[in-house]
Scaffold this motif. Structure first.
Motif, PDB file in Angstrom:
ATOM      1  N   LEU A  84       0.828  -1.211   0.000  1.00 51.42           N
ATOM      2  CA  LEU A  84       0.000   0.000   0.000  1.00 51.42           C
ATOM      3  C   LEU A  84       0.863   1.262   0.000  1.00 51.42           C
ATOM      4  CD1 LEU A  84      -2.783  -1.148   2.488  1.00 51.42           C
ATOM      5  CD2 LEU A  84      -3.008  -0.838   0.020  1.00 51.42           C
ATOM      6  N   CYS A  85       1.920   1.267   0.818  1.00 55.20           N
ATOM      7  CA  CYS A  85       2.802   2.435   0.856  1.00 55.20           C
ATOM      8  C   CYS A  85       3.491   2.631  -0.491  1.00 55.20           C
ATOM      9  CB  CYS A  85       3.828   2.286   1.973  1.00 55.20           C
ATOM     10  SG  CYS A  85       3.122   2.500   3.628  1.00 55.20           S
ATOM     11  N   SER A  86       3.860   1.547  -1.126  1.00 52.91           N
ATOM     12  CA  SER A  86       4.489   1.614  -2.448  1.00 52.91           C
ATOM     13  C   SER A  86       3.524   2.216  -3.470  1.00 52.91           C
ATOM     14  CB  SER A  86       4.868   0.202  -2.870  1.00 52.91           C
ATOM     15  OG  SER A  86       6.131   0.166  -3.417  1.00 52.91           O
ATOM     16  N   GLU A  87       2.272   1.784  -3.429  1.00 60.19           N
ATOM     17  CA  GLU A  87       1.257   2.340  -4.344  1.00 60.19           C
ATOM     18  C   GLU A  87       1.073   3.834  -4.099  1.00 60.19           C
ATOM     19  OE1 GLU A  87      -2.532   0.405  -4.903  1.00 60.19           O
ATOM     20  OE2 GLU A  87      -1.613  -1.576  -4.595  1.00 60.19           O
ATOM     21  N   ILE A  91       1.684   6.845  -6.771  1.00 60.94           N
ATOM     22  CA  ILE A  91       0.656   7.845  -7.082  1.00 60.94           C
ATOM     23  C   ILE A  91       1.168   9.244  -6.784  1.00 60.94           C
ATOM     24  CG2 ILE A  91      -1.637   8.686  -6.431  1.00 60.94           C
ATOM     25  CD1 ILE A  91      -2.390   5.684  -5.967  1.00 60.94           C
ATOM     26  N   ASN A  92       1.896   9.422  -5.663  1.00 55.50           N
ATOM     27  CA  ASN A  92       2.472  10.734  -5.341  1.00 55.50           C
ATOM     28  C   ASN A  92       3.444  11.190  -6.420  1.00 55.50           C
ATOM     29  OD1 ASN A  92       1.125  11.448  -2.993  1.00 55.50           O
ATOM     30  ND2 ASN A  92       2.579  10.384  -1.667  1.00 55.50           N
ATOM     31  N   ALA A  93       4.237  10.257  -6.945  1.00 57.76           N
ATOM     32  CA  ALA A  93       5.170  10.600  -8.019  1.00 57.76           C
ATOM     33  C   ALA A  93       4.413  11.033  -9.272  1.00 57.76           C
ATOM     34  CB  ALA A  93       6.090   9.412  -8.321  1.00 57.76           C
ATOM     35  N   ALA A  94       3.324  10.329  -9.586  1.00 53.88           N
ATOM     36  CA  ALA A  94       2.506  10.696 -10.754  1.00 53.88           C
ATOM     37  C   ALA A  94       1.887  12.076 -10.560  1.00 53.88           C
ATOM     38  CB  ALA A  94       1.421   9.648 -10.991  1.00 53.88           C
TER      39      ALA A  94
END
Length: 141
Positions: A84-87, A91-94
């Motif tokens: 979940l943290c990876s996702e 998303i934050n990078a996007a």
């Protein structure tokens, strides 16, 4: 039976029927009042449930923010927490990439607007003061 007795009996029957109707109305009103009280209590309970659910949602959000802050600080996560943290990081990078693209487009649009405005100022005709008026053209009808 004379008329007086008949009228008296009819009046008593009418009074009894009226008392029965009044009693039935009282029973119906009590039942209605109880239903209203129940409906009000159900509404109170529903409101309390919604409030408690909102509290849980807020706590879950805080918990998630805490876990993610730990992940962002480099704390190792395992299993589902890691996924979940990876996702979230992806998303934050996007989002960051989209924000940068938006900023680039706004900057380019502003530069275009500035160029257009500067060129318009250079080519703008002198304000009309009566001295620089072009001669009137004759029109043939």
């Amino acid at each position: 039976m004379d008329l007086f007795e008949k009228l008296n009996k009819l009046a008593k029957t009418g009074a009894n029927k009226m008392e029965d109707a009044v009693e039935k109305s009282k029973v119906a009103l009590r039942a209605s009042a109880e239903k209203v009280e129940d409906a009000v209590e159900i509404s109170r309970i529903t409101l309390r449930i919604n409030t408690e659910q909102s509290s849980i949602a807020k706590l879950k959000e805080e918990l998630g923010a805490y876990i993610y802050s730990q992940y962002a600080a480099g704390t190792a996560m395992s299993g589902e927490a890691q996924r979940l943290c990876s996702e979230i990081a992806t998303i934050n990078a996007a989002i960051e990439e989209l924000e940068n693209r938006k900023l680039t487009l706004r900057t380019a649009a502003q530069a275009t607007d500035d160029t257009v405005n500067n060129n318009a100022d250079e080519k703008a005709p002198a304000p009309f003061d009566g001295k620089n008026a072009a001669p009137a053209k004759e029109t043939v009808c």
